[in-house]
Design an enzyme around this catalytic site. Structure first.
Site: not given
Ligand code: PBG
Length: 326
Positions: A196, A249
């Site tokens: 991520k 992601k």
């Molecule tokens: C929680 C999380 C996030 C997203 C999914 N889980 C936000 C982040 O990490 O700031 C992002 C999902 C999206 O942008 O559609 N940590």
């Protein structure tokens, strides 16, 4: 190998039937997961300004939404909660009566066939908006693990089918696996947000989930976008700790990473087409600058072609309609 004029590549492109016969990649409704934002209160359906067509729903509206999603043939939802109360340690995340715990029970009661995946993270629940416990201005890894494990366990107890840690702390998959196993949830799988990235593409999500960090950013725990070898190490670690499925992601700007993970590991691979990817396409479509349906189906196909088995997308409902009318 023959070449022109014996070989003509265009022969197999002449008609739709011919193209369908040799098509290498097919997006299926069964590959899709739809994200749902859940708020406290009742009769709430709030549109997210930067994501037209995407709403935050209160618990009482979930049965209707769940039925609609299941009827489209979409196999799963992933839940994000927006609690009324936030504090330093994100207590609402592991409250048995928390917004997500209630949502899980509601959906599993009305549409038991719909898989409920729960995002496991503290950022929506902490007053500072970081994904863990903050000590002296820094997110403390090991102190966060226990809270993540408690959160995941509490979702499993409420009936979640899959838990999906997205915080990017080291060791969280192991901590969650241990907590689940110790409490009789050895059959609950973990979908790890393994690679991520610290991405600007999460902007609209943070508006939707009210999870913008109040100071600093997430770069001390989420990955640095230029790195792909490190992504393989992240995936390797999560698998070693017990992840059943792994995720990359965002999706579209990281197709190369998806491909490399697919080529290196034989685990089910999810790709999350995030809020910014949705917002870009939606905004251009609303301007009439591109053909929304074709762009979305082409994009999903590209993510699948790169090697994803599962795609989390805000376009899941539209895509399901489009795919079943082809
Ligand atoms: C929680 C999380 C996030 C997203 C999914 N889980 C936000 C982040 O990490 O700031 C992002 C999902 C999206 O942008 O559609 N940590």
């Amino acid at each position: 190998m023959s070449s022109f004029p014996q070989m003509r590549m265009r022969r197999l492109r002449r008609t739709e039937a011919m193209r369908a016969l040799v098509r290498e990649t097919q997006v299926e409704i069964g590959d899709l997961i739809y994200p749902l934002f859940v708020v406290e209160g009742s009769q709430a359906k709030q549109e997210i300004a930067s994501m037209p067509g995407i709403y935050r729903y209160s618990n009482d509206l979930l049965p209707g939404e769940g039925e609609d999603i299941a009827k489209l043939g979409i196999p799963a939802v992933i839940l994000f909660g927006i609690p009324e109360k936030k504090d330093e340690v994100g207590s609402s995340a592991y409250d048995p009566e928390g917004v997500i715990q209630q949502a899980i029970r509601t959906i599993k009661k009305t549409t038991p066939e719909l898989l409920v995946v729960t995002d496991v993270c503290l950022c929506e629940y902490t007053s500072h908006g970081h994904c863990g416990v903050v000590v002296d201005g820094y997110v403390d890894n090991d102190k966060t693990l226990e809270l993540l494990a408690r959160t995941a366990l509490s979702y499993a107890e409420a009936g979640a089918d899959v838990v999906a840690p997205s915080d990017m702390m080291d060791g969280r998959v192991k901590a969650i696996r241990q907590a689940l196993d110790k409490n009789g949830f050895q059959d609950t799988p973990i979908l790890a947000y393994a690679a991520k990235y610290a991405s600007a593409f999460y902007g609209p999500f943070r508006e939707a989930a009210e999870s913008t960090p109040q100071f600093g950013d997430r770069r001390s725990y989420q990955m640095d976008p230029p790195n792909w070898r490190e992504a393989l190490r992240e995936v390797e670690q999560d698998i070693a700790e017990g992840a059943d499925m792994v995720m990359v992601k965002p999706a579209l700007p990281y197709l190369d990473v998806i491909r490399r993970v697919r080529d290196t590991f034989n685990y089910p691979l999810a790709a999350y087409s995030v809020s910014g990817e949705y917002a870009m396409v939606k905004a251009a479509a609303q301007q009439g600058w591109l053909d929304e349906r074709r762009i979305v189906l082409e994009t999903l196909t590209a993510i699948k072609r790169a090697g994803a088995d599962i795609i989390i997308t805000y376009y899941a409902r539209d895509a399901a309609r489009w795919l079943s009318s082809i």
